[in-house]
Each structure stands twice: as C-alpha cells, then as structure tokens.
Scaffold this active site. Structure first.
Site, short mmCIF file in Angstrom:
data_model
loop_
_atom_site.label_atom_id
_atom_site.label_comp_id
_atom_site.label_asym_id
_atom_site.label_seq_id
_atom_site.Cartn_x
_atom_site.Cartn_y
_atom_site.Cartn_z
N GLY A 252 0.57 4.80 0.32
CA GLY A 252 1.18 4.17 1.48
C GLY A 252 1.66 5.04 2.93
N ASP A 253 2.12 6.46 2.27
CA ASP A 253 1.89 7.88 3.47
C ASP A 253 0.27 7.62 3.84
OD1 ASP A 253 4.33 7.97 2.31
OD2 ASP A 253 3.11 9.66 0.87
P1 ATP Z 1 3.34 5.15 -1.81
O1 ATP Z 1 5.01 5.14 -1.70
O2 ATP Z 1 3.03 5.81 -3.35
O3 ATP Z 1 2.80 5.84 -0.96
P2 ATP Z 1 3.48 2.44 -1.48
O4 ATP Z 1 4.25 1.92 -2.18
O5 ATP Z 1 4.57 2.56 0.29
O6 ATP Z 1 2.87 3.55 -1.98
P3 ATP Z 1 1.24 0.81 -1.57
O7 ATP Z 1 1.35 -0.66 -1.46
O8 ATP Z 1 1.22 0.87 -2.89
O9 ATP Z 1 2.43 1.83 -0.75
O10 ATP Z 1 -0.11 1.11 -0.93
C1 ATP Z 1 -0.87 1.06 0.44
C2 ATP Z 1 -1.97 0.54 0.72
O11 ATP Z 1 -2.90 1.43 0.02
C3 ATP Z 1 -2.05 -0.69 0.71
O12 ATP Z 1 -2.11 -1.90 0.82
C4 ATP Z 1 -3.97 -1.09 0.02
O13 ATP Z 1 -3.98 -1.30 1.39
C5 ATP Z 1 -4.55 1.01 -0.15
N1 ATP Z 1 -3.89 0.80 -2.05
C6 ATP Z 1 -2.96 0.69 -2.48
N2 ATP Z 1 -3.03 1.08 -4.20
C7 ATP Z 1 -3.70 1.11 -4.42
C8 ATP Z 1 -5.18 0.11 -5.45
N3 ATP Z 1 -4.43 0.45 -6.74
N4 ATP Z 1 -6.21 0.30 -5.31
C9 ATP Z 1 -6.59 -0.46 -4.22
N5 ATP Z 1 -6.35 0.02 -2.68
C10 ATP Z 1 -4.45 0.26 -2.68
#
Ligand code: ATP
Length: 309
Positions: A252-253
C-alpha cells in the site's frame, strides 16, 4: 519535489527464530533493523523512482539519531522535527511460519513539539509539489491533526495524498479541508463505514457516500485483486495480473508512492492508477518492504487493465 510525513516512525526489528520458546532465552543470529513507518516506505520507493523526496515527521532520542543515520546512509534527504521522547522500536518475531509482533506505543508528543513541526512544514510546503501523509498519530497528538496539515497544504495549493485509518481518517473526512487522494484498503473502508464490503458493487456504493464528496481521488486497494477508484464522477476497476509474491507488507505504501509520483508527473487517470498498482505489485515481489525492482516495471504496467464501470 515530494514531502513525505511520518508522525509515528519506528525502528522495525525482525528476529527470525526456528522455534520461539517462552520463559527462556532465545538467541538470534540474523537480526534486521530498518528505519520503518509507512511514510518511510513511501520515501524509499520514491527515491528508487528517482524523484526528489524529503522525509519529515517526528524523531527523538538515540533511536531517532540512529534512524537519521540510516536515512543518510541511503542518501535520503530528511527534515524531521526533534522531540524529547525516544522514537519507538517495533519487533516482529518470525517463527514456525508465524509472526508475533511487539509494538511499542512510542513517545508522548508535547504541544510545543507539534507547533515546531507545523512551522517546519510551512517552510517545506513552499518548495514541494505534493505532500504524502502516512500512518497513525503518536500519543499526545490530537486526532484531527491531519486536518491542520491538509489545511496548510491546501492554502498553498499543494495536493495531499493521505493514507491513514480510524479516527484520524474520519476527522479528515468530516472536515472541510479535503486531501487530493486517499487510499484506504478494503478493511479500512469497511471499518470506517461500519459495513462489510464483500463484492465490487458494495465498494462502488460505499464510494458514493457523501463522506468522500470533494476528494478528487478515492482509491480502495484490494491486495491481489487490484483496486477500485472514484475520480470526479467516474468509477474505475483496476484488474492486475496474477503474480508470484514474496512479501506484500508495505505494498500500500509503494502504491501511495506511485500515486504521488504520477501526480507530480501530471499523469492522466489511467496512467496514475496503473503506476500505483505496478509499484504495489513490485513491492509484493521483494522480501524487503519498500523495495522495488524497476526492471520489471513496464512489463507489469502493460498487463494492468483499467476500465470504467
Ligand atoms: P500495506 O498496509 O501493507 O502497505 P495495503 O493493505 O494498504 O498494504 P494492499 O491493498 O495490500 O495495500 O496493496 C496495495 C496494492 O499492491 C494492490 O492494489 C495491488 O496492486 C498490489 N498488491 C498487494 N498485494 C498483492 C498481491 N498479493 N498480489 C498482487 N498485487 C498485490
């Protein structure tokens, strides 16, 4: 130039152990310690993208000094406001396929320290194009603090990309000072609205909530399922390819870093969404949080589909 804000940074320590034994001594060989906090992950990815970036926020004590040294070593520019308390450690014990975390609450911030941060911010936002705000607020900081930060950035027309959750996010959404882009994940959006968001239609419906009126971009990241976004009156579905992942923490970052870079580069809607998601995926393919292998960038970017729905 992009300024990143991390109000509650930490030294992230990982202790890999074959077996974690309670009530006795556990010895660790392969200790990893990095300057952590969501905003610092954003900073590292922007640095790898070769954007001018300055990391800011609050740092204190000998741990804060260690973090500054770490950033200097990585050639990352920083202007943190000094606090009297000691910056926190966050420990992850990796054992038997599990992760046990010990997270310090961190120091309590004094009102005068916050005022000093705001004065420093006023100077920094004169020279920046975009400001990113990431993560939680430390103890002693009022829950509406990000409203004040956004108000100051908006007064000099500097767009803010906000990635926070809970009460800090709610305070921003119910204020009249709007960020340019927010990036909740599904769980954060669900907590905010008090509804379970099982399918894409329910997420789209959630994005139409009045709470998001006046925010240019609302992007809901969905991990391996890509993202859904609202921009002006359009809704976008971002479909990403299936990839092998190593460690998705901090994706997400990395996505936030991609959005900030896209705003500075003046990218249009589809390119912005693809850039953020490509960097999120690249982060998920690396063991180290906030690290991306840009040689695979274009190949992943070209495989993302963005459609309106
Ligand atoms: P964090 O809090 O760990 O920074 P987050 O929950 O805010 O993460 P996510 O939705 O998990 O953010 O991930 C952000 C983006 O990264 C997703 O929209 C996707 O593009 C990519 N991504 C994350 N996890 C995966 C995965 N398992 N496979 C492919 N792409 C992923």
């Amino acid at each position: 130039m992009i300024v990143t804000i991390t109000m509650n940074p930490s030294i992230d320590i990982s202790y890999p152990l074959e077996r974690f034994q309670l009530d006795t001594v556990n010895r660790v060989n392969d200790v990893r310690k990095t300057a952590g906090g969501k905003g610092l992950n954003v900073t590292r990815v922007l640095k790898q993208l070769k954007h001018d970036v300055i990391a800011s926020g609050l740092l204190g004590g000998y741990i804060g000094e260690g973090m500054k040294a770490d950033l200097d070593k990585a050639d990352i520019a920083h202007q943190f406001t000094a606090i009297s308390g000691n910056t926190r450690n966050c420990i992850a014990i990796l054992h038997e396929g599990k992760q046990t975390e010990i997270l310090e609450n961190g120091p309590t911030i004094q009102p005068a320290e916050l005022q000093r941060f705001l004065a420093q911010l006023d100077a920094l936002i004169q020279v920046t194009d975009v400001v990113t705000i990431s993560g939680s607020l430390p103890q002693g900081v009022p829950a509406d603090f990000y409203v004040e930060v956004i108000k100051r950035c908006n007064s000099v027309d500097k767009p803010v990309v906000l990635d926070c959750s809970g009460e800090a996010l709610r305070q921003v959404l119910t204020s009249s000072h709007k960020p340019y882009l927010i990036k909740p994940n599904r769980e954060e959006l669900s907590d905010l609205l008090g509804t379970s968001l099982e399918d894409l239609a329910s997420i789209k419906e959630a994005l139409a909530n009045d709470l998001f009126a006046g925010i240019e971009w609302v992007v809901v990241s969905l991990g391996a399922q890509g993202a859904i976004a609202k921009h002006e009156n359009n809704f976008y579905r971002v479909t990403i390819p299936k990839i092998e992942i190593v460690n998705p923490v901090g994706s997400g970052d990395a996505t936030v870093a991609g959005f900030a870079a896209a705003i500075v580069e003046g990218k249009e809607a589809t390119a912005l969404l693809k850039m953020g998601n490509t960097l999120g995926m690249l982060n998920a393919q690396e063991a180290i949080t906030g690290s991306v292998n840009l040689t695979n960038y274009q190949q992943l970017f070209d495989r993302i589909e963005v459609t309106t729905f």
